[in-house]
Design a protein around this motif. Structure first.
Motif, PDB file in Angstrom:
ATOM      1  N   UNK A 113       0.895  -1.403  -0.351  1.00  0.00           N
ATOM      2  CA  UNK A 113      -0.411  -0.266   0.313  1.00  0.00           C
ATOM      3  C   UNK A 113       0.789   1.556   0.424  1.00  0.00           C
ATOM      4  N   UNK A 114       0.380   2.286   0.316  1.00  0.00           N
ATOM      5  CA  UNK A 114       0.579   3.786   0.086  1.00  0.00           C
ATOM      6  C   UNK A 114       1.001   4.177   1.950  1.00  0.00           C
ATOM      7  N   UNK A 119       4.877  -2.812  10.167  1.00  0.00           N
ATOM      8  CA  UNK A 119       4.858  -4.840  10.008  1.00  0.00           C
ATOM      9  C   UNK A 119       2.706  -4.300  10.733  1.00  0.00           C
ATOM     10  N   UNK A 120       2.862  -3.713  11.520  1.00  0.00           N
ATOM     11  CA  UNK A 120       1.233  -3.000  11.641  1.00  0.00           C
ATOM     12  C   UNK A 120       0.651  -2.633  11.113  1.00  0.00           C
ATOM     13  N   UNK A 121       1.017  -2.874   9.598  1.00  0.00           N
ATOM     14  CA  UNK A 121      -0.075  -2.574   8.446  1.00  0.00           C
ATOM     15  C   UNK A 121      -1.180  -4.332   8.321  1.00  0.00           C
ATOM     16  N   UNK A 122      -0.460  -5.389   8.373  1.00  0.00           N
ATOM     17  CA  UNK A 122      -0.295  -7.116   8.220  1.00  0.00           C
ATOM     18  C   UNK A 122      -1.410  -6.791   9.088  1.00  0.00           C
ATOM     19  N   UNK A 165      -6.601   4.168  -3.138  1.00  0.00           N
ATOM     20  CA  UNK A 165      -6.077   4.835  -4.409  1.00  0.00           C
ATOM     21  C   UNK A 165      -4.764   4.391  -4.906  1.00  0.00           C
ATOM     22  N   UNK A 166      -4.990   3.118  -4.774  1.00  0.00           N
ATOM     23  CA  UNK A 166      -4.084   2.155  -5.704  1.00  0.00           C
ATOM     24  C   UNK A 166      -4.587   2.258  -6.961  1.00  0.00           C
ATOM     25  N   UNK A 167      -5.790   2.407  -8.075  1.00  0.00           N
ATOM     26  CA  UNK A 167      -6.217   1.968  -8.542  1.00  0.00           C
ATOM     27  C   UNK A 167      -6.292   3.573  -9.877  1.00  0.00           C
ATOM     28  N   UNK A 168      -4.820   3.522  -9.635  1.00  0.00           N
ATOM     29  CA  UNK A 168      -5.077   5.204 -10.331  1.00  0.00           C
ATOM     30  C   UNK A 168      -5.426   5.330 -11.661  1.00  0.00           C
ATOM     31  N   UNK A 169      -5.119   4.382 -11.870  1.00  0.00           N
ATOM     32  CA  UNK A 169      -5.076   3.947 -13.615  1.00  0.00           C
ATOM     33  C   UNK A 169      -6.743   4.036 -14.119  1.00  0.00           C
TER      34      UNK A 169
END
Length: 253
Positions: A113-114, A119-122, A165-169
């Motif tokens: 991700x951004x 570690x605490x993302x997971x 936000x990752x689906x910029x296209x």
């Protein structure tokens, strides 16, 4: 009305880890004697594939943690025979949870991700992987499985604030707005207001008494579990209005 950061989580890391333990154990248990059953919500898969996938995700997170920073070079685990796959997946999940529980949450660890590479993302990410795939297993067996409203609200926030936000296209060529509104009493008026502006995403979460929705381009309004599963493309979304192509952009895989 109360405004809050959409990045605000509904659970502690330890609570996410308990969700992982509970829901993966349930998935492995109900799948163990039905591995050849097809999974309609995961086209082309049978329950053995679903169980392997969940174990493989844990196997990957273990590799991420072991890499201690960079994205690891990774090869999917070899599928196990039917007699071993549930036990192998459970072992991988246990090893992952053990690492996530033992290490400092601020440890520098890669994620996709951004968000901060910590570690605490997971724990949050994998908790929702566990919930959705446990639902898939129950659905494959023709069973209804209620999902906790609080977990669904948390998952909606993750989809809109972390994944969208990752689906910029898909969102780069227009400016439009969306409102996702949970109607359950327990949701306390949770409402995500999303502005997509030529690739940039701004999400604001509010709770409590709501004013009018100001005519967003997309309005999704319904129970939190229907919104959550709909955004995961598991069930039809409770769509009030909006163009189908824009609704699809809000959804995850």
């Amino acid at each position: 009305m109360t405004a809050a950061s959409p990045k605000q989580r509904c659970f502690t890391d330890e609570e996410y880890l308990r969700l992982i333990e509970e829901w993966t154990a349930e998935l492995f248990d109900i799948s163990a004697h039905h591995l050849d059953v097809t999974v309609p919500s995961c086209p082309g898969w049978r329950l053995r594939d679903l169980v392997h996938h969940v174990g493989n995700v844990a196997y990957f997170v273990n590799a991420v943690i072991d890499a201690a920073g960079p994205e690891p070079e990774f090869t999917d685990a070899t599928p196990r025979p039917d007699a071993e796959v549930a036990g192998w997946a459970a072992d991988q999940t246990h090893a992952m949870v053990k690492q996530l529980r033992a290490l400092d949450p601020a440890t520098h660890v890669w994620n996709w991700s951004r968000e901060p590479q910590r570690l605490d993302f997971w724990p949050r990410c994998i908790a929702h992987e566990a919930l959705v795939h446990a639902w898939d297993a129950h659905h494959a067996l023709g069973r209804e499985r209620a999902l906790p409203t609080r977990a669904c609200l948390d998952g909606i926030g993750e989809i809109l604030d972390v994944q969208l936000p990752l689906r910029s296209e898909e969102i780069a060529d227009a400016r439009w707005t969306a409102v996702v509104r949970a109607t359950d009493e327990e949701a306390r008026g949770a409402r995500w207001s999303v502005t997509i502006d030529h690739g940039a995403v701004d999400t604001v979460l509010t709770t409590g008494h709501q004013a009018a929705d100001d005519h967003p381009d997309v309005l999704l309004s319904g129970p939190a579990d229907r919104l959550y599963l709909g955004l995961w493309r598991r069930v039809p979304l409770p769509l009030t209005h909006g163009a189908p192509d824009r609704v699809r952009v809000l959804c995850t895989d």
